[in-house]
Motif scaffolding. Sequence first.
Motif, PDB file in Angstrom:
ATOM      1  N   LYS A 223     -17.591 -13.889  -4.080  1.00 51.69           N
ATOM      2  CA  LYS A 223     -16.387 -13.314  -4.660  1.00 51.69           C
ATOM      3  C   LYS A 223     -15.394 -12.959  -3.561  1.00 51.69           C
ATOM      4  CE  LYS A 223     -13.536 -11.003  -7.328  1.00 51.69           C
ATOM      5  NZ  LYS A 223     -12.560 -11.733  -8.166  1.00 51.69           N
ATOM      6  N   PRO A 224     -14.215 -13.613  -3.529  1.00 51.59           N
ATOM      7  CA  PRO A 224     -13.209 -13.243  -2.532  1.00 51.59           C
ATOM      8  C   PRO A 224     -12.554 -11.921  -2.896  1.00 51.59           C
ATOM      9  CG  PRO A 224     -12.359 -14.976  -3.962  1.00 51.59           C
ATOM     10  CD  PRO A 224     -13.793 -14.766  -4.356  1.00 51.59           C
ATOM     11  N   LEU A 225     -12.271 -11.107  -1.867  1.00 50.16           N
ATOM     12  CA  LEU A 225     -11.640  -9.801  -2.052  1.00 50.16           C
ATOM     13  C   LEU A 225     -10.281  -9.818  -1.346  1.00 50.16           C
ATOM     14  CD1 LEU A 225     -14.746  -7.555  -1.239  1.00 50.16           C
ATOM     15  CD2 LEU A 225     -14.016  -8.405  -3.491  1.00 50.16           C
ATOM     16  N   TYR A 226      -9.234  -9.514  -2.108  1.00 45.77           N
ATOM     17  CA  TYR A 226      -7.872  -9.615  -1.587  1.00 45.77           C
ATOM     18  C   TYR A 226      -7.279  -8.224  -1.384  1.00 45.77           C
ATOM     19  CZ  TYR A 226      -8.164 -14.528  -2.912  1.00 45.77           C
ATOM     20  OH  TYR A 226      -8.549 -15.837  -3.019  1.00 45.77           O
ATOM     21  N   ALA A 227      -7.353  -7.711  -0.168  1.00 44.40           N
ATOM     22  CA  ALA A 227      -6.719  -6.437   0.143  1.00 44.40           C
ATOM     23  C   ALA A 227      -5.216  -6.614   0.312  1.00 44.40           C
ATOM     24  CB  ALA A 227      -7.323  -5.840   1.412  1.00 44.40           C
ATOM     25  N   ALA A 228      -4.811  -7.757   0.847  1.00 45.33           N
ATOM     26  CA  ALA A 228      -3.396  -8.073   1.069  1.00 45.33           C
ATOM     27  C   ALA A 228      -3.182  -9.533   0.688  1.00 45.33           C
ATOM     28  CB  ALA A 228      -3.008  -7.814   2.520  1.00 45.33           C
ATOM     29  N   ALA A 236       2.907 -13.222  10.269  1.00 41.90           N
ATOM     30  CA  ALA A 236       2.364 -12.162  11.115  1.00 41.90           C
ATOM     31  C   ALA A 236       1.353 -11.356  10.288  1.00 41.90           C
ATOM     32  CB  ALA A 236       3.492 -11.299  11.670  1.00 41.90           C
ATOM     33  N   LEU A 237       1.258 -10.057  10.497  1.00 42.88           N
ATOM     34  CA  LEU A 237       0.182  -9.271   9.904  1.00 42.88           C
ATOM     35  C   LEU A 237       0.614  -8.530   8.642  1.00 42.88           C
ATOM     36  CD1 LEU A 237      -1.138  -7.710  13.226  1.00 42.88           C
ATOM     37  CD2 LEU A 237      -2.099  -9.660  11.988  1.00 42.88           C
ATOM     38  N   ASP A 238      -0.329  -8.348   7.723  1.00 45.38           N
ATOM     39  CA  ASP A 238      -0.119  -7.531   6.533  1.00 45.38           C
ATOM     40  C   ASP A 238      -0.965  -6.263   6.652  1.00 45.38           C
ATOM     41  OD1 ASP A 238       1.265  -9.792   5.737  1.00 45.38           O
ATOM     42  OD2 ASP A 238       0.663  -9.578   3.640  1.00 45.38           O
ATOM     43  N   VAL A 239      -0.529  -5.204   5.981  1.00 45.07           N
ATOM     44  CA  VAL A 239      -1.238  -3.924   6.030  1.00 45.07           C
ATOM     45  C   VAL A 239      -1.370  -3.346   4.625  1.00 45.07           C
ATOM     46  CG1 VAL A 239      -1.355  -1.626   7.050  1.00 45.07           C
ATOM     47  CG2 VAL A 239      -0.197  -3.467   8.287  1.00 45.07           C
ATOM     48  N   LEU A 240      -2.555  -2.871   4.309  1.00 45.45           N
ATOM     49  CA  LEU A 240      -2.779  -2.042   3.128  1.00 45.45           C
ATOM     50  C   LEU A 240      -3.188  -0.660   3.633  1.00 45.45           C
ATOM     51  CD1 LEU A 240      -3.256  -1.478   0.068  1.00 45.45           C
ATOM     52  CD2 LEU A 240      -5.625  -2.259   0.440  1.00 45.45           C
ATOM     53  N   GLY A 241      -2.429   0.361   3.268  1.00 47.40           N
ATOM     54  CA  GLY A 241      -2.756   1.729   3.635  1.00 47.40           C
ATOM     55  C   GLY A 241      -3.028   2.564   2.408  1.00 47.40           C
ATOM     56  N   LEU A 242      -4.048   3.408   2.465  1.00 47.57           N
ATOM     57  CA  LEU A 242      -4.402   4.282   1.349  1.00 47.57           C
ATOM     58  C   LEU A 242      -4.307   5.732   1.807  1.00 47.57           C
ATOM     59  CD1 LEU A 242      -7.583   2.430   0.005  1.00 47.57           C
ATOM     60  CD2 LEU A 242      -5.207   2.168  -0.756  1.00 47.57           C
ATOM     61  N   SER A 243      -3.620   6.566   1.009  1.00 48.30           N
ATOM     62  CA  SER A 243      -3.472   7.972   1.358  1.00 48.30           C
ATOM     63  C   SER A 243      -4.429   8.872   0.593  1.00 48.30           C
ATOM     64  CB  SER A 243      -2.023   8.427   1.102  1.00 48.30           C
ATOM     65  OG  SER A 243      -1.667   8.234  -0.255  1.00 48.30           O
ATOM     66  N   ARG A 244      -5.198   8.323  -0.337  1.00 51.11           N
ATOM     67  CA  ARG A 244      -6.219   9.071  -1.063  1.00 51.11           C
ATOM     68  C   ARG A 244      -7.468   8.214  -1.159  1.00 51.11           C
ATOM     69  NH1 ARG A 244      -3.007  12.333  -0.250  1.00 51.11           N
ATOM     70  NH2 ARG A 244      -2.066  13.908  -1.616  1.00 51.11           N
ATOM     71  N   LEU A 245      -8.629   8.817  -0.930  1.00 49.38           N
ATOM     72  CA  LEU A 245      -9.866   8.060  -1.028  1.00 49.38           C
ATOM     73  C   LEU A 245     -11.024   8.966  -1.442  1.00 49.38           C
ATOM     74  CD1 LEU A 245     -10.272   5.052  -0.698  1.00 49.38           C
ATOM     75  CD2 LEU A 245     -11.196   5.451   1.569  1.00 49.38           C
ATOM     76  N   GLY A 248     -12.504   9.608  -7.212  1.00 47.10           N
ATOM     77  CA  GLY A 248     -11.684   8.969  -8.239  1.00 47.10           C
ATOM     78  C   GLY A 248     -10.856   7.827  -7.693  1.00 47.10           C
ATOM     79  N   ALA A 249     -10.165   8.092  -6.570  1.00 47.50           N
ATOM     80  CA  ALA A 249      -9.331   7.051  -5.963  1.00 47.50           C
ATOM     81  C   ALA A 249     -10.187   5.894  -5.462  1.00 47.50           C
ATOM     82  CB  ALA A 249      -8.518   7.638  -4.816  1.00 47.50           C
ATOM     83  N   ALA A 250     -11.344   6.210  -4.884  1.00 48.01           N
ATOM     84  CA  ALA A 250     -12.225   5.152  -4.385  1.00 48.01           C
ATOM     85  C   ALA A 250     -12.694   4.248  -5.525  1.00 48.01           C
ATOM     86  CB  ALA A 250     -13.422   5.758  -3.666  1.00 48.01           C
ATOM     87  N   ALA A 251     -13.033   4.862  -6.669  1.00 51.57           N
ATOM     88  CA  ALA A 251     -13.456   4.066  -7.815  1.00 51.57           C
ATOM     89  C   ALA A 251     -12.316   3.171  -8.305  1.00 51.57           C
ATOM     90  CB  ALA A 251     -13.940   4.976  -8.936  1.00 51.57           C
ATOM     91  N   ARG A 252     -11.103   3.725  -8.332  1.00 49.78           N
ATOM     92  CA  ARG A 252      -9.956   2.953  -8.805  1.00 49.78           C
ATOM     93  C   ARG A 252      -9.641   1.788  -7.866  1.00 49.78           C
ATOM     94  NH1 ARG A 252      -7.093   6.880  -9.352  1.00 49.78           N
ATOM     95  NH2 ARG A 252      -5.874   6.963  -7.423  1.00 49.78           N
ATOM     96  N   TYR A 253      -9.536   2.084  -6.568  1.00 45.09           N
ATOM     97  CA  TYR A 253      -9.188   1.017  -5.629  1.00 45.09           C
ATOM     98  C   TYR A 253     -10.336   0.031  -5.442  1.00 45.09           C
ATOM     99  CZ  TYR A 253      -5.070   3.789  -4.556  1.00 45.09           C
ATOM    100  OH  TYR A 253      -3.897   4.474  -4.651  1.00 45.09           O
ATOM    101  N   GLY A 254     -11.584   0.525  -5.534  1.00 43.84           N
ATOM    102  CA  GLY A 254     -12.723  -0.384  -5.453  1.00 43.84           C
ATOM    103  C   GLY A 254     -12.731  -1.364  -6.602  1.00 43.84           C
ATOM    104  N   THR A 255     -12.428  -0.882  -7.807  1.00 45.06           N
ATOM    105  CA  THR A 255     -12.353  -1.769  -8.973  1.00 45.06           C
ATOM    106  C   THR A 255     -11.222  -2.766  -8.816  1.00 45.06           C
ATOM    107  OG1 THR A 255     -13.250  -0.041 -10.412  1.00 45.06           O
ATOM    108  CG2 THR A 255     -12.052  -1.845 -11.478  1.00 45.06           C
ATOM    109  N   GLY A 265      -3.388  -7.385  -5.347  1.00 46.52           N
ATOM    110  CA  GLY A 265      -4.445  -6.628  -4.695  1.00 46.52           C
ATOM    111  C   GLY A 265      -4.395  -5.172  -5.119  1.00 46.52           C
ATOM    112  N   PRO A 266      -5.067  -4.277  -4.408  1.00 47.55           N
ATOM    113  CA  PRO A 266      -5.022  -2.851  -4.741  1.00 47.55           C
ATOM    114  C   PRO A 266      -3.601  -2.315  -4.735  1.00 47.55           C
ATOM    115  CG  PRO A 266      -6.801  -3.302  -3.205  1.00 47.55           C
ATOM    116  CD  PRO A 266      -6.007  -4.566  -3.304  1.00 47.55           C
ATOM    117  N   HIS A 267      -3.309  -1.448  -5.691  1.00 50.68           N
ATOM    118  CA  HIS A 267      -1.953  -0.936  -5.847  1.00 50.68           C
ATOM    119  C   HIS A 267      -1.999   0.442  -6.504  1.00 50.68           C
ATOM    120  CE1 HIS A 267      -3.119  -3.143  -9.474  1.00 50.68           C
ATOM    121  NE2 HIS A 267      -2.428  -2.235 -10.135  1.00 50.68           N
TER     122      HIS A 267
END
Length: 316
Positions: A223-228, A236-245, A248-255, A265-267
């Motif tokens: 299963k490919p996982l697309y963070a960006a 060049a480079l892409d960045v995904l930053g999370l300010s809550r983890l 609850g947030a981990a379950a949401r972004y993990g899903t 991707g995660p949003h």
Amino acid sequence: MVNPAATTTSARTRDVLIHALASDLKLDVVTTEYRGHARDVARAAAETGEVRLVLALGGDGTVNEVVNGLLHHGPDPDALPGLAVVPGGSTNVFARALGLPNDPVEATGALLDALRTGSERTVGLGLASGTPGTADEGAPERWFTFCAGLGFDAGVVGRVEQQRARGKRSTHALYVRQLVRQLMSEPRRQGTITLARPGADPVRGLVATFVCNTAPWSYLGNKPLYAAPKASFDTALDVLGLSRLGPGAAARYGTQLLVSSPQRGPHGKHAVSLHDQTSFTLESQAPLPFQVDGDHLGLRTSVSFTGVRRALRVIV
């Protein structure tokens, strides 16, 4: 370059693959003996000026070492170093992102076809270095092929490496277990990371940062996982930053990561996504774990990143 500890190939399989490659190539086979050996050999090969291509048979760690050896003096735009990869690790993100089969035998066949037809492409890479004027100023530069991270994901990588040092095999299940343990160990930690880039307001209060040079970011089994999802070897480079983890947030972004696709991707309001960034810095109020291409590099308070659009010539 052959890693004898590659997790998905036996000694007999590696001998068969080398024999198949030797039928079409003039090979000098080197078996790695210690961490950093592949880097040292690749550097020596590049410095002779006589080696047209270095082939890495191993996982993402072996590939990263070879790339850092080839680019020890930086990329020469007029003569980019050549790399070929036969996947032999547990995940093989770089090889799969290039479109190579994950099976080493099939990948060898595809590689031989590419060599016969002269099929190759130029890829961009990321470069991480210590930030001038900080405690990490003298940290060695490190090229990476598909990802880097400061904070949470690097902590997971560090936990996995500790388990491997105790004799555990590198499996996807091991990563999942260590991810859960990392989350449970600091569920309410406040974000301490600031992302700074030229000409833009800083992004503050991040707890996790995923720096991507390609998509997908990783794989869970097949299963490919697309963070960006927009990340590419051609930009060049892409960045995904999370300010809550927290939980609850981990379950949401993990899903969201599990159902991610090349389109999304995660949003959410606690997620920041940046595309095609040539230069930026991640700074932390406290030392945090740092990793590149799944290799834990210890604790850092500041890392500067550069996206180099043309760095390597790859046989595909």
